[in-house]
Design a protein around this motif. Structure first.
Motif, mmCIF file in Angstrom:
data_model
loop_
_atom_site.group_PDB
_atom_site.id
_atom_site.type_symbol
_atom_site.label_atom_id
_atom_site.label_comp_id
_atom_site.label_asym_id
_atom_site.label_seq_id
_atom_site.Cartn_x
_atom_site.Cartn_y
_atom_site.Cartn_z
ATOM 1 N N VAL A 1 85.450 -7.384 -16.320
ATOM 2 C CA VAL A 1 85.163 -7.485 -14.888
ATOM 3 C C VAL A 1 85.396 -8.938 -14.482
ATOM 4 O O VAL A 1 84.641 -9.839 -14.880
ATOM 5 C CB VAL A 1 83.718 -7.069 -14.579
ATOM 6 C CG1 VAL A 1 83.463 -7.165 -13.067
ATOM 7 C CG2 VAL A 1 83.449 -5.648 -15.076
ATOM 8 N N ASP B 1 85.727 -9.999 -8.800
ATOM 9 C CA ASP B 1 85.451 -8.578 -8.531
ATOM 10 C C ASP B 1 83.960 -8.251 -8.547
ATOM 11 O O ASP B 1 83.566 -7.138 -8.205
ATOM 12 C CB ASP B 1 86.171 -7.694 -9.563
ATOM 13 C CG ASP B 1 87.669 -7.691 -9.360
ATOM 14 O OD1 ASP B 1 88.120 -7.933 -8.236
ATOM 15 O OD2 ASP B 1 88.392 -7.457 -10.349
ATOM 16 N N TYR C 1 80.298 -4.008 -9.290
ATOM 17 C CA TYR C 1 81.624 -4.608 -9.221
ATOM 18 C C TYR C 1 82.610 -3.622 -8.602
ATOM 19 O O TYR C 1 82.375 -2.419 -8.560
ATOM 20 C CB TYR C 1 82.104 -5.047 -10.609
ATOM 21 C CG TYR C 1 82.262 -3.931 -11.621
ATOM 22 C CD1 TYR C 1 83.510 -3.346 -11.842
ATOM 23 C CD2 TYR C 1 81.183 -3.476 -12.371
ATOM 24 C CE1 TYR C 1 83.659 -2.335 -12.780
ATOM 25 C CE2 TYR C 1 81.330 -2.473 -13.310
ATOM 26 C CZ TYR C 1 82.564 -1.905 -13.511
ATOM 27 O OH TYR C 1 82.722 -0.902 -14.431
ATOM 28 N N ARG C 2 83.708 -4.148 -8.117
ATOM 29 C CA ARG C 2 84.726 -3.325 -7.468
ATOM 30 C C ARG C 2 85.953 -3.203 -8.361
ATOM 31 O O ARG C 2 86.247 -4.085 -9.169
ATOM 32 C CB ARG C 2 85.121 -3.901 -6.117
ATOM 33 C CG ARG C 2 85.776 -5.261 -6.187
ATOM 34 C CD ARG C 2 86.072 -5.821 -4.822
ATOM 35 N NE ARG C 2 86.494 -7.213 -4.906
ATOM 36 C CZ ARG C 2 86.329 -8.098 -3.947
ATOM 37 N NH1 ARG C 2 85.732 -7.750 -2.832
ATOM 38 N NH2 ARG C 2 86.740 -9.347 -4.101
ATOM 39 N N GLN C 3 86.662 -2.111 -8.186
ATOM 40 C CA GLN C 3 87.906 -1.869 -8.907
ATOM 41 C C GLN C 3 88.929 -1.313 -7.931
ATOM 42 O O GLN C 3 88.580 -0.647 -6.953
ATOM 43 C CB GLN C 3 87.691 -0.842 -10.035
ATOM 44 C CG GLN C 3 86.750 -1.263 -11.135
ATOM 45 C CD GLN C 3 86.420 -0.102 -12.048
ATOM 46 O OE1 GLN C 3 85.680 0.809 -11.667
ATOM 47 N NE2 GLN C 3 86.965 -0.107 -13.254
ATOM 48 N N THR C 4 90.183 -1.568 -8.200
ATOM 49 C CA THR C 4 91.271 -0.945 -7.452
ATOM 50 C C THR C 4 91.954 0.046 -8.377
ATOM 51 O O THR C 4 92.505 -0.337 -9.415
ATOM 52 C CB THR C 4 92.290 -1.992 -6.946
ATOM 53 O OG1 THR C 4 91.613 -2.911 -6.081
ATOM 54 C CG2 THR C 4 93.415 -1.324 -6.183
ATOM 55 N N GLU D 1 89.891 1.805 -3.416
ATOM 56 C CA GLU D 1 88.863 0.897 -3.903
ATOM 57 C C GLU D 1 87.656 1.701 -4.366
ATOM 58 O O GLU D 1 87.224 2.634 -3.683
ATOM 59 C CB GLU D 1 88.444 -0.091 -2.816
ATOM 60 C CG GLU D 1 87.489 -1.161 -3.313
ATOM 61 C CD GLU D 1 87.162 -2.187 -2.245
ATOM 62 O OE1 GLU D 1 86.443 -3.157 -2.568
ATOM 63 O OE2 GLU D 1 87.606 -2.010 -1.095
#
Length: 463
Positions: free
Chosen positions: A147, A151, A171-174, A188
């Motif tokens: 991570v 993010d 946390y963010r993910q694409t 997203e």
């Protein structure tokens, strides 16, 4: 009361990302710095927008920060990580530690690079279970998820037995998903880890965040996991899960160089074109007509001449840019300067009285972080200890590694170093190609010695 959404950053993250914005721009290269506009390239007083855009769009970034970052990471991972003390049950995972075909060296180098750039970086140790028991998931196994600093959205912690423990991590993910039969699109997703639970959020058709998937997380004993399996790699701790940016001063110097280089190119462009000056009567009337021989008629008292810059400003700008490059080199090299630094309690006993570099301290913290991640992986397996790793690299070498090789040769001549050790030291200093093997070289030396004996031995006289 304002409803807090899963994508809302907490105050620590806002501060962390604000400080790291300069790093993101520098790592983005020339295009990112141009896109940042006046943030890192101020507009001069009375400078028109057109002139500013022309100056900005011709500026080129000198990549001092990104190159220094790459060099320091290269030093740490000059040699493969020693994994012989890793728990035997985890050895099979090390060649594909993240299920993305990255081994522990490649994965760790990316993790360390992110932490060195931004001060902190994170790893989730995940396990793809379906019902929380290992018996029904024999083919599943733990894996690492990196991570990145940029993010992270938030985290919470509490003290357990006097030790701060993470209780929530967001946390963010694409993600790339199918879009029709042949297309694909990016969406997203926000992942939220709590004690014993993990949730995934995605936006619905109305643009609102909704839980798209949720599962309970159990340990090997079948009980809900009582910790969030996230490992922080913080190189210079400031607060829980947050660290100081190690190369921040270098980043500021690099931005200064970006600004000065832009001014320098603007000066060069300005002084390279002589200015045509006219003296004499202000009212030239019809005398401005050009004759067939291309002569400009200026009247009785008119005069034209070119005015050129002396070039002194250019010389001063060049000198200032070169001095700034030296300052950047010094700022980057400070990670290699050996000083007496306080480490952890165990390291302080081991390193007592020794001088080590900051880069060595950072490598030690990476060792510790990898050890904690391996312990989490072991707990998924029903074990308690995942083992440890060792990082040697080329961290404590001199600034000019080849300069100290003469001392190595002297030690060999004194009979205190073997030929194999000299060979390895030469490889560590990039004097010999890393593809060379000592056994092959030894065989060549033996062959060379026998050939010298054959060619140098005089023929025996016949009796």
């Amino acid at each position: 009361m304002l409803k807090i959404m899963p994508n809302t950053k907490n105050s620590a993250i806002v501060k962390m990302h604000t400080q790291g914005a300069i790093i993101t721009a520098l790592l983005g290269g020339t295009d990112a710095m141009r896109q940042a506009g006046t943030t890192y390239l101020p507009k001069h007083p009375r400078e028109s927008q057109e002139d500013y855009n022309a100056r900005k769009n011709t500026a080129v970034l000198f990549p001092a920060f990104s190159e220094t970052l790459s060099q320091m990471v290269g030093r740490v991972f000059f040699k493969p990580i020693d994994t012989h003390k890793v728990s035997g049950s985890l050895n099979g995972f090390l060649l594909n530690i993240d299920l993305q075909n990255n081994d522990i060296n490649i994965f760790s180098s990316k993790w360390f690079a992110d932490a060195l750039a931004y001060g902190s970086s994170y790893v989730i140790v995940d396990f793809p279970t379906t019902n929380g028991t290992l018996a029904d998931n024999r083919h599943a196994r733990p894996y690492f998820v990196h991570v990145k600093n940029t993010d992270v959205l938030g985290f919470k912690h509490e003290f357990q037995n006097g030790v701060p423990v993470c209780t929530q991590f967001r946390y963010r993910q694409t993600l790339t998903v199918d879009d029709g039969e042949f297309g694909e699109k990016n969406i997203e997703q926000i992942t939220v880890w709590d004690l014993g639970r993990v949730r995934h959020y995605r936006k619905d058709d109305k643009g609102k965040w909704q839980v798209s998937a949720e599962k309970s997380v159990h340990g090997a004993n079948g009980k809900p996991l009582n910790f969030v399996p996230v490992v922080d790699l913080v190189l210079e701790p400031q607060a829980f899960f947050v660290g100081k940016i190690p190369l921040l001063e270098l980043a500021h110097l690099n931005v200064k160089h970006w600004q000065m280089q832009s001014d320098y190119h603007n000066i060069v462009h300005f002084v390279s074109v002589p200015l045509l000056a006219h003296s004499g009567s202000d009212d030239l009337g019809d005398s401005q007509t050009v004759a067939s021989n291309n002569l400009l008629q200026l009247g009785a008292d008119g005069k034209l001449s070119y005015v050129e810059h002396s070039g002194a400003a250019i010389g001063a700008a060049v000198t200032a840019l070169e001095e700034l490059k030296d300052e950047m080199a010094t700022a980057g090299a400070k990670l290699l300067t050996r000083t007496k630094l306080a480490l952890t309690d165990s390291q302080a006993r081991d390193e007592q009285g020794k001088e080590i570099s900051k880069l060595r301290v950072y490598a030690n913290r990476l060792e510790d972080a990898l050890g904690r991640a391996l312990d989490f992986a072991a707990q998924w397996q029903g074990e308690t200890d995942g083992g440890t790793v060792e990082i040697s690299g080329n961290i404590d070498a001199d600034f000019d590694p080849s300069a100290s090789f003469a001392d190595v040769l002297k030690m060999q001549a004194a009979g205190v170093l073997s030929g194999e050790t000299v060979f390895e030291e030469a490889q560590a200093r990039s004097i010999i190609s890393p593809q060379r093997e000592w056994q092959d070289e030894k065989a060549r030396l033996e062959l060379q010695g026998s050939l010298n004996m054959d060619f140098g031995q005089p023929e025996s006289e016949s009796s």
